[in-house]
Design an enzyme around this catalytic site. Sequence first.
Site: not given
Length: 540
Positions: A61, A203, A222, A241, A245-246, A260, A326
């Site tokens: 990003r 996003k 988030h 990131s 989390k994933t 996410d 990704r």
Amino acid sequence: MKETGLRNSAFGADKFGFSDVSALHWNLLEAPLYEHAIRNGEAEIVAGGALCAETGHHTGRSPKDKHTVCDALTENSVWWDGNRKMTPAQFVLLYNDFLTHAKGKQLYVQDLYGGADPKHRIKVRVFTELAWHSLFIRQLLIRPERSELAQFMPEMTIVDMPSFRPDAKRHGGRDGSDTMVAIDFTRKIVLICGSSYAGEMKKSVFTTLNFYLPAKGVMPMHCSANVSKDGKESALFFGLSGTGKTTLSADPNRVLIGDDETGWSPDGIFNFEGGCYAKTIKLSQEAEPMIWDATNRFGAVLENVIFDPETRAPDYDSDKKTENTRSAYPLDFIPNASRSGMASHPKNIVFLAADAFGVMPPIAKLTPAQAMYHFLSGYTAKVAGTEKGLVGVEPEFSTCFGAPFLPRPPQEYGNLLREYIAKYNVDCWLVNSGWTGGIYGVGRRMPIKVTRALVTGALDGSLKNASFRTDPYFGFAVPTSVPGIEPHLLYPMKTWKDKAAFDETARKLVGMFQKNFVKFEQHVDAEVRAAAPEVRIAAE
């Protein structure tokens, strides 16, 4: 103008003014989008069936290039310390220049939902100039049933034009930047240009929900989420990131809600998305079997993954292009994913910090005041490639674990979260998924098996029965021993060869926390201010 695909026959004229494009492809499914992407030279198919694309010079990003229109709606409601202003006139110029730039081009359109809860979802229409971007956003947001498209009325529009280069003076962008994400909350329009990083689209939906939902008493977060198989005990995982989390929410013994972005309403929690956006660097079938299987199949979209030119086998260990490689895939690629995207109120909240200093324990129990403190602090580490120009790993304080996505002042989200935590008696934990035994580059990454075991103990309640000590640097409660966990890992100083260096580094990090929190002190009560880390003894 040629039109293909399935669109709303009654309201299909809502084409955003794109009257001079060569073609509009409406709501194409995976197979035709593959065909378009390959025919256009945008991507290639790799072994296993995924579509693999490159994002060019943007491998993450560009938060510094996000701009928000300042008008009557936003002037007194947006957190301008964390958001860049643009005028309504500059947005109109950008909008019109988008229309001019699109002349003669073919565009792809997807009609999708942001939000699993029908009470709080937003209907999103996304125009893209790249077919693989259309596939990406289709896999990441929630796909309506084909029968629903006939009556689909968009409430939000995203236009994604990577080939358009904004003019800083004309459009109000940053000097020297060829990228812009422009958000108009009044018109509910987002314009993205100068970047092929597809994550900007998802996003933008998250940022929009972050603006509208708090006014309804709904907490946008988030974070990833999962729930026990009986549906009674859900959990939230906050973190930026690369913090896990994933990975941690994709637990084979629990049902995945989302990886996410999550909302928390008086009815419970709900996923904002219909897919997962997993980091694939060092991805292995042994360590993360569900993510591996979801990534290596038809319909998944890979970003910046190196692959063998002959066998087309992806090399997930390679960071040649970026560490921020990704995979994007729909939730139904995960066998135990929730089909509703909704669950009961959480029993546990986990704050994930990839501690680049290597001084935080692998897990700690937080009081409600400490939870508020660490939520507003949002300590983690930025990983190379997640943002343009970032090399290596740098410590970062990102308030609410998502500062780039917060249109409103952080304390609004903090107070709402604290209210929900108290109302539903939620246990809060801080987990270091970062480094141990030394700073980044010296120590090692915390073993994923250790992190998984500790998180499992927190969620199933067994960790509550452990004996705890008070960490002398941060003041939170740390287990003294946990079955199956190497004892020294729970005492970070013991993992360092140089104990004096540990003490110096820990004190430095404590000082960073204190310095960062100054800006929040006037917005919180004495109990939260007292939750700040403070060195209590020289060493253990």
